[in-house]
Design a protein around this motif. Structure first.
Motif, PDB file in Angstrom:
ATOM      1  N   LEU B  21      46.404 -12.970   1.858  1.00 17.44           N
ATOM      2  CA  LEU B  21      46.819 -12.977   3.256  1.00 17.44           C
ATOM      3  C   LEU B  21      48.005 -13.912   3.432  1.00 17.44           C
ATOM      4  CD1 LEU B  21      45.915 -12.006   6.160  1.00 17.44           C
ATOM      5  CD2 LEU B  21      44.870 -14.251   6.376  1.00 17.44           C
ATOM      6  N   GLU B  22      49.022 -13.394   4.085  1.00 17.79           N
ATOM      7  CA  GLU B  22      50.166 -14.240   4.412  1.00 17.79           C
ATOM      8  C   GLU B  22      50.430 -14.134   5.899  1.00 17.79           C
ATOM      9  OE1 GLU B  22      52.944 -14.067   0.478  1.00 17.79           O
ATOM     10  OE2 GLU B  22      52.793 -12.242   1.651  1.00 17.79           O
ATOM     11  N   VAL B  23      50.316 -15.244   6.580  1.00 16.64           N
ATOM     12  CA  VAL B  23      50.557 -15.279   8.024  1.00 16.64           C
ATOM     13  C   VAL B  23      51.831 -16.075   8.221  1.00 16.64           C
ATOM     14  CG1 VAL B  23      49.659 -16.003  10.264  1.00 16.64           C
ATOM     15  CG2 VAL B  23      48.095 -15.180   8.495  1.00 16.64           C
ATOM     16  N   GLU B  24      52.783 -15.469   8.924  1.00 19.77           N
ATOM     17  CA  GLU B  24      54.094 -16.102   9.092  1.00 19.77           C
ATOM     18  C   GLU B  24      54.453 -16.199  10.551  1.00 19.77           C
ATOM     19  OE1 GLU B  24      56.485 -14.636   5.196  1.00 19.77           O
ATOM     20  OE2 GLU B  24      57.431 -14.237   7.141  1.00 19.77           O
ATOM     21  N   ASN B  25      54.611 -17.403  11.039  1.00 19.13           N
ATOM     22  CA  ASN B  25      55.088 -17.643  12.410  1.00 19.13           C
ATOM     23  C   ASN B  25      54.402 -16.759  13.450  1.00 19.13           C
ATOM     24  OD1 ASN B  25      57.796 -17.692  10.440  1.00 19.13           O
ATOM     25  ND2 ASN B  25      57.420 -19.534  11.660  1.00 19.13           N
ATOM     26  N   ARG B  86      50.647 -10.259   6.593  1.00 13.92           N
ATOM     27  CA  ARG B  86      50.626  -9.353   5.443  1.00 13.92           C
ATOM     28  C   ARG B  86      49.300  -9.484   4.708  1.00 13.92           C
ATOM     29  NH1 ARG B  86      56.016 -10.583   5.252  1.00 13.92           N
ATOM     30  NH2 ARG B  86      55.600 -12.408   3.953  1.00 13.92           N
ATOM     31  N   LEU B  87      48.652  -8.323   4.513  1.00 12.79           N
ATOM     32  CA  LEU B  87      47.408  -8.298   3.756  1.00 12.79           C
ATOM     33  C   LEU B  87      47.714  -7.593   2.446  1.00 12.79           C
ATOM     34  CD1 LEU B  87      44.307  -8.847   3.809  1.00 12.79           C
ATOM     35  CD2 LEU B  87      44.063  -6.499   4.601  1.00 12.79           C
ATOM     36  N   ASP B  88      47.662  -8.307   1.369  1.00  9.53           N
ATOM     37  CA  ASP B  88      48.001  -7.749   0.065  1.00  9.53           C
ATOM     38  C   ASP B  88      49.376  -7.077   0.096  1.00  9.53           C
ATOM     39  OD1 ASP B  88      46.897  -7.996  -2.364  1.00  9.53           O
ATOM     40  OD2 ASP B  88      45.435  -6.377  -2.162  1.00  9.53           O
ATOM     41  N   GLY B  89      50.306  -7.705   0.757  1.00  8.78           N
ATOM     42  CA  GLY B  89      51.669  -7.200   0.803  1.00  8.78           C
ATOM     43  C   GLY B  89      51.953  -6.202   1.915  1.00  8.78           C
ATOM     44  N   THR B 103      42.379   0.406   7.748  1.00 14.21           N
ATOM     45  CA  THR B 103      42.451  -0.851   7.003  1.00 14.21           C
ATOM     46  C   THR B 103      41.250  -1.745   7.306  1.00 14.21           C
ATOM     47  OG1 THR B 103      44.830  -0.715   7.142  1.00 14.21           O
ATOM     48  CG2 THR B 103      43.921  -2.857   6.567  1.00 14.21           C
ATOM     49  N   ARG B 104      40.803  -1.677   8.565  1.00 15.55           N
ATOM     50  CA  ARG B 104      39.652  -2.499   8.959  1.00 15.55           C
ATOM     51  C   ARG B 104      38.420  -2.044   8.184  1.00 15.55           C
ATOM     52  NH1 ARG B 104      40.993  -1.241  14.659  1.00 15.55           N
ATOM     53  NH2 ARG B 104      42.756  -2.606  15.109  1.00 15.55           N
ATOM     54  N   LEU B 105      37.573  -2.968   7.910  1.00 15.49           N
ATOM     55  CA  LEU B 105      36.358  -2.774   7.125  1.00 15.49           C
ATOM     56  C   LEU B 105      36.659  -2.477   5.661  1.00 15.49           C
ATOM     57  CD1 LEU B 105      33.313  -3.029   7.652  1.00 15.49           C
ATOM     58  CD2 LEU B 105      33.164  -0.573   7.707  1.00 15.49           C
ATOM     59  N   ARG B 106      37.680  -1.596   5.413  1.00 17.37           N
ATOM     60  CA  ARG B 106      37.974  -1.250   4.025  1.00 17.37           C
ATOM     61  C   ARG B 106      38.712  -2.395   3.327  1.00 17.37           C
ATOM     62  NH1 ARG B 106      40.783   3.249   1.455  1.00 17.37           N
ATOM     63  NH2 ARG B 106      42.244   3.282   3.159  1.00 17.37           N
ATOM     64  N   ASP B 107      39.701  -2.965   4.022  1.00 11.62           N
ATOM     65  CA  ASP B 107      40.483  -4.040   3.416  1.00 11.62           C
ATOM     66  C   ASP B 107      40.198  -5.398   4.056  1.00 11.62           C
ATOM     67  OD1 ASP B 107      41.758  -2.337   1.663  1.00 11.62           O
ATOM     68  OD2 ASP B 107      43.255  -1.768   3.154  1.00 11.62           O
ATOM     69  N   ILE B 108      39.961  -5.384   5.347  1.00 11.21           N
ATOM     70  CA  ILE B 108      39.666  -6.637   6.046  1.00 11.21           C
ATOM     71  C   ILE B 108      38.496  -6.381   7.012  1.00 11.21           C
ATOM     72  CG2 ILE B 108      41.557  -6.177   7.716  1.00 11.21           C
ATOM     73  CD1 ILE B 108      41.866  -9.252   7.932  1.00 11.21           C
ATOM     74  N   ALA B 109      37.401  -7.100   6.801  1.00 13.45           N
ATOM     75  CA  ALA B 109      36.195  -6.830   7.572  1.00 13.45           C
ATOM     76  C   ALA B 109      35.806  -8.051   8.393  1.00 13.45           C
ATOM     77  CB  ALA B 109      35.047  -6.462   6.640  1.00 13.45           C
ATOM     78  N   LEU B 110      35.137  -7.779   9.499  1.00 18.62           N
ATOM     79  CA  LEU B 110      34.782  -8.850  10.427  1.00 18.62           C
ATOM     80  C   LEU B 110      33.279  -9.068  10.481  1.00 18.62           C
ATOM     81  CD1 LEU B 110      35.753 -10.718  12.880  1.00 18.62           C
ATOM     82  CD2 LEU B 110      35.184  -8.769  14.325  1.00 18.62           C
TER      83      LEU B 110
END
Lengths: 354, 358
Positions: B21-25, B86-89, B103-110
């Protein structure tokens, strides 16, 4: 029931002299009815005295469903016990006369969990402070009433300029909770029963609120019953502690003894599970004592189904509260051979507050 | 994974190796009648593969708003006003709604806040798990019925529940068991990243410990990263590898967890840690004076300066940061909002004591 209580009061009128509030074999059972099915023993046979002199702060700790809030409600006289008697100044609270009841209502004050729900949003904060002043006739004039309110706000560290004249939504959660402490204080009570007073506020404010509660005890000699699920704050502010599990008092005594050297398997599990703020002291990976989801024991020790040391007798009969030290007692057969007797009233093992 | 939308990930081979995970500004603002509330203002951090990050802050500091925005689950009037995630680019903010949903649940789940109330009371546990799998798996990858049933049992076992729980309704489960079901749902598609927002705040410490250890075990097996949002520093110390500290919409410190506790760099973090009660020494534990600022009109300069013990020359704090406090130009505290700077590898702090902005 009432008649029986009344006769007991007469017998005990001398007994209550040292204790403001005294619980004698108090139990509270919910449910039941005709078929006596699905009953919940919320509080099981608790005896406890709260002394007039140096009462200290008593923490009542346990998870949700442990009966700690029921115990608080019994002490406040909100619900009657199913069995046993609660004495206020030596009189059964079930049969107090009008003026005694009034005195009880003034001297035993609650502080509730949620500082957001106790306010009526349409009234200014002044209202919640003035009502008790009026109801109990604490002041002769408006200006005297105001002085009283200002004084009690200042005692808990609030400036009246920043609180009076405002609506609840204009104040922070911490301010609202401290106003509740100030309100309780206004009535000059002997006992304050605080049910999770800091569970809804941020950590940075927790210390301030607990500090003001501590002040009530240390400076004004008010007894505080601090109901919580958080053993850390219990350790920090209280003198003695009562640990409850499914209605039973499983361990009790001086807070340092109980938390630093717990003797009941449940307290041990509880203390071990505290998330310590130290990354180099992480939880053990031992996953024993998973909750089973099954019903708990009806006759024996409530903790037996989850207990790693369970023995045959544990499921047959509830163990007594064994005295395991001068200021510590545990409800567990592990201590049967080493205990120095049984404890009748929980407060027998309390350390006197200084 | 094979769908066209996620193709850009393949280009960024280096990133895949390191940062999940990359979080930018990132900026998340609320448009309210009282004005624009900058709930998340210019937040940047990176999270490595398999890493567990904690994010702490007082209520209203923007931690939950940010977590929700990462999944684009923020609700109006919140808007993402700028920045990049960015999640995995893959740039999540550039995906269309359908791609984001996949993308939700499959790549990023809550694992939501109060997950115990997030289950539907009228569906059996089995159906709720299958529902998640179905809705977030492309049709051509969907398992057949038998395989799905097997997967449900496998998932329940992985979170420490008996297979029989599949046929139960939520009301038949305890709070801890419901939370385990929520964990099973969140891990059902083996996401790269799990976002857990105060997952144990309603549970007692014994159950909390069991749930967190289960989450840790699952995360390690899947090599997933976790972002744990909360306010309990004790829980963070137990669980996190790295910790981010938010104050009034800013990330003010980001560092490995041991470093945060051993040597906090930001005065707010320092206060936060010294305000923690423990069960070893009985004594005064202190709060943090003052209140968090309103985000409609935040204080000028550093948002923490009105409460800052260094700026306010607090006596109890005389001995703290002794080496560097002398170099602090306090005029900056009231005029310039400090940037988050990397002062040592993987140690980020936003405070004028550490220079850079001068």
């Amino acid at each position: 029931m009432v008649a029986q209580n009344a006769s007991m009061t007469a017998l005990d009128s001398t007994d209550g002299a040292d204790n403001v509030l005294e619980l004698e074999n108090v139990s509270k059972v919910f449910g039941g009815g005709l078929l006596r099915r699905n009953i919940t023993i919320a509080v099981d046979d608790v005896s406890l005295g709260i002394p007039r002199e140096n009462p200290g702060i008593i923490a009542v700790a346990g998870e949700s469903g442990s009966g700690k809030t029921t115990l608080a409600r019994l002490m406040l006289g909100i619900i009657p016990p199913t069995e046993g008697v609660i004495y206020f100044n030596g009189h059964d609270i079930a049969s107090l006369n009008r003026s005694e009841k009034r005195e009880f209502r003034r001297e035993v004050q609650p502080i509730m969990q949620d500082p957001f729900e106790v306010y009526n949003p349409f009234y200014k904060v002044d209202h919640v402070m003035m009502v008790p002043v009026q109801n109990f006739g604490l002041a002769r004039s408006k200006s005297e009433a105001r002085d009283l309110v200002v004084e009690s706000l200042e005692t808990v560290g609030l400036r009246h300029q920043e609180t009076l004249g405002r609506f609840p939504h204009q104040l922070s959660g911490g301010q609202r909770q401290r106003i509740m402490v100030a309100r309780a204080l206004l009535l000059k009570p002997r006992i304050i029963v605080a049910d999770e007073p800091v569970s809804m506020v941020d950590a940075s404010l927790r210390a301030t609120i607990l500090g003001s509660i501590d002040l009530l005890n240390k400076e004004l000699g008010i007894a505080v019953i601090y109901i919580t699920h958080d053993l850390t704050t219990a350790f920090q502010i209280s003198d003695n502690i009562i640990v409850m599990y499914q209605g039973s008092v499983v361990e009790t005594g001086r807070v340092e003894d109980v938390i630093q050297d717990p003797q009941h398997p449940y307290t041990q599990l509880l203390v071990e599970s505290i998330p310590r703020p130290n990354p180099s002291e992480r939880w053990g990976r031992d996953m024993a004592s998973q909750e089973t989801g099954g019903a708990s024991n009806e006759v024996g020790c409530r903790f037996a189904p989850r207990c790693p040391y369970v023995m045959a007798e544990c499921t047959d009969e509830m163990p007594p509260l064994y005295r395991v030290g001068d200021t510590q007692a545990a409800l567990c057969y592990l201590h049967r051979d080493t205990a120095t007797g049984n404890v009748q009233s929980i407060s027998d093992v309390f350390k006197a507050s200084v | 994974m094979t769908t066209a939308e996620t193709a850009p990930a393949a280009v960024n081979v280096d990133n895949r190796a390191e940062n999940v995970l990359e979080v930018e500004n990132l900026k998340v603002y609320y448009d309210t009648d009282a004005g624009q509330v900058k709930a998340v203002d210019d937040v940047s951090f990176t999270l490595k593969r398999g890493e567990r990050m904690g994010l702490v802050g007082e209520s209203g500091s923007g931690k939950t708003t940010m977590a929700m925005a990462l999944m684009r689950l923020h609700k109006p009037p919140a808007i993402i006003a700028g920045g990049n995630v960015r999640l995995d680019g893959v740039s999540l903010l550039d995906l269309n709604d359908e791609q984001m949903r996949q993308t939700r649940l499959r790549d990023i789940a809550l694992v939501p806040q109060g997950a115990m109330n997030s289950l539907n009371p009228v569906y059996r546990v089995r159906d709720q798990i299958i529902d998640g799998i179905k809705h977030h798996t492309p049709r051509d990858e969907m398992l057949n019925k038998g395989a799905v049933s097997e997967r449900v049992v496998e998932l329940l076992n992985s979170v420490g529940l008996d297979a029989s729980v599949a046929d139960m309704y939520p009301h038949e489960l305890s709070g801890g068991m419901k939370q385990r079901v929520a964990l099973a749902i969140a891990t059902s598609l083996r996401p790269k990243m799990i976002l857990a927002d105060e997952p144990t705040s309603a549970l007692d410490v014994v159950v909390q410990r069991q749930i967190m250890l289960t989450l840790e075990q699952l995360q390690q097996e899947m090599e997933a990263s976790v972002l744990l949002v909360g306010h309990d520093m004790g829980l963070m110390a137990q669980f996190a590898d790295v910790l981010g500290v938010m104050y009034a919409g800013h990330l003010v410190e980001f560092a490995p967890i041991e470093e945060v506790f051993r040597n906090p760099k930001h005065p707010y973090t320092k206060k936060l840690i010294s305000s923690l009660p423990d069960i070893q020494v009985k004594g005064t534990f202190t709060g943090i004076e003052g209140l968090p600022p309103t985000l409609v009109i935040p204080p000028p300069g550093c948002r923490f300066h009105p409460r800052c013990p260094i700026y306010n020359n607090d006596e109890d704090f005389r001995d703290e940061f002794v080496d560097i406090r002398g170099s602090l130009n306090t005029d900056l505290c009231t005029t310039v909002d400090p940037h988050l700077n990397e002062i040592e590898p993987r140690r980020w702090v936003a405070c004028h004591m550490y220079g850079e902005d001068a």
